[in-house]
Design a protein around this motif. Structure first.
Motif, PDB file in Angstrom:
ATOM      1  N   ASP A  39       0.831  -1.198   0.000  1.00 27.64           N
ATOM      2  CA  ASP A  39       0.000   0.000   0.000  1.00 27.64           C
ATOM      3  C   ASP A  39       0.868   1.251   0.000  1.00 27.64           C
ATOM      4  O   ASP A  39       0.606   2.181  -0.750  1.00 27.64           O
ATOM      5  CB  ASP A  39      -0.936   0.015   1.216  1.00 27.64           C
ATOM      6  N   ALA A  40       1.904   1.270   0.834  1.00 24.04           N
ATOM      7  CA  ALA A  40       2.812   2.411   0.878  1.00 24.04           C
ATOM      8  C   ALA A  40       3.521   2.559  -0.463  1.00 24.04           C
ATOM      9  O   ALA A  40       3.670   3.669  -0.979  1.00 24.04           O
ATOM     10  CB  ALA A  40       3.831   2.240   1.998  1.00 24.04           C
ATOM     11  N   GLY A  41       3.945   1.429  -1.047  1.00 27.09           N
ATOM     12  CA  GLY A  41       4.597   1.471  -2.352  1.00 27.09           C
ATOM     13  C   GLY A  41       3.687   2.045  -3.418  1.00 27.09           C
ATOM     14  O   GLY A  41       4.114   2.862  -4.233  1.00 27.09           O
ATOM     15  N   MET A  42       2.440   1.623  -3.408  1.00 28.16           N
ATOM     16  CA  MET A  42       1.495   2.134  -4.411  1.00 28.16           C
ATOM     17  C   MET A  42       1.196   3.621  -4.186  1.00 28.16           C
ATOM     18  O   MET A  42       1.033   4.368  -5.150  1.00 28.16           O
ATOM     19  CB  MET A  42       0.209   1.310  -4.411  1.00 28.16           C
ATOM     20  N   ARG A  43       1.143   4.046  -2.933  1.00 29.37           N
ATOM     21  CA  ARG A  43       0.932   5.482  -2.673  1.00 29.37           C
ATOM     22  C   ARG A  43       2.085   6.288  -3.251  1.00 29.37           C
ATOM     23  O   ARG A  43       1.874   7.343  -3.861  1.00 29.37           O
ATOM     24  CB  ARG A  43       0.775   5.734  -1.169  1.00 29.37           C
ATOM     25  N   VAL A  44       3.313   5.790  -3.102  1.00 33.89           N
ATOM     26  CA  VAL A  44       4.477   6.484  -3.649  1.00 33.89           C
ATOM     27  C   VAL A  44       4.424   6.477  -5.177  1.00 33.89           C
ATOM     28  O   VAL A  44       4.700   7.493  -5.812  1.00 33.89           O
ATOM     29  CB  VAL A  44       5.789   5.860  -3.121  1.00 33.89           C
TER      30      VAL A  44
ATOM     31  N   VAL B 246      14.905   5.119  -8.384  1.00 38.99           N
ATOM     32  CA  VAL B 246      13.704   5.170  -9.225  1.00 38.99           C
ATOM     33  C   VAL B 246      14.079   5.629 -10.633  1.00 38.99           C
ATOM     34  O   VAL B 246      13.619   5.054 -11.624  1.00 38.99           O
ATOM     35  CB  VAL B 246      12.624   6.090  -8.607  1.00 38.99           C
ATOM     36  N   HIS B 247      14.923   6.635 -10.723  1.00 35.63           N
ATOM     37  CA  HIS B 247      15.363   7.119 -12.035  1.00 35.63           C
ATOM     38  C   HIS B 247      16.038   6.000 -12.821  1.00 35.63           C
ATOM     39  O   HIS B 247      15.771   5.804 -14.010  1.00 35.63           O
ATOM     40  CB  HIS B 247      16.297   8.320 -11.874  1.00 35.63           C
TER      41      HIS B 247
END
Length: 153
Positions: A5-10, A141-142
């Motif tokens: 959930d935290a990953g998807m929010r990010v 992420v980049h």
């Protein structure tokens, strides 16, 4: 499940930021009679200058995903507008280097400077350890996005 959930929010926040930055870039392009590809080209050239990498028409075209005719058209437009100039490489006279004119840098800072200062101020609200974590996260992420775009995954 909580980590997902935290990953998807990010992920959703990154997507929202990307969309807003695209809209700001479109506004800058429209205000200064530039094509969105012209803005991306200027960013590529500024990044090359910041890192000390030589910027040639070939490297620019590769970064933008354009063929040589498309790259030449972008460079011609930017040169006509006074944002970019072609210079011969002093070490290899056969090679052309692309340089961003100081007036284009000033134009960019005039438009994007307030946002840049605001982002730096937001980062300043975090301690040094958190700043390092944020920088590492964004760098990773980049790299992941670049790998996906270039098919290196």
């Amino acid at each position: 499940m909580h980590e997902q959930d935290a990953g998807m929010r990010v992920v959703h926040l990154l997507r929202a930021i990307t969309l807003e930055l695209d809209r700001i870039g479109e506004k800058f392009a429209a205000r200064h009679a530039l094509h969105p590809t012209d803005v991306r080209a200027l960013i590529c050239l500024l990044d090359a200058a910041r890192t000390g990498a030589p910027a040639t028409p070939g490297t620019l075209g590769a970064h933008l995903g354009l063929n040589s005719a498309g790259t030449t058209a972008v460079i011609d437009r930017l040169e006509r507008l006074g944002h970019v100039r072609r210079e011969r490489d002093t070490r290899d006279r056969r090679r052309v280097l692309l340089k961003v004119d100081e007036s284009a840098v000033a134009l960019g800072w005039g438009f994007f400077g307030p946002l840049i200062h605001e982002v730096v101020a937001v980062l300043g609200r975090f301690d040094a350890a958190d700043q390092a974590t944020i920088e590492a996260f964004l760098g990773d992420v980049h790299e992941a996005v670049t790998r996906r775009r270039t098919g290196q995954d």
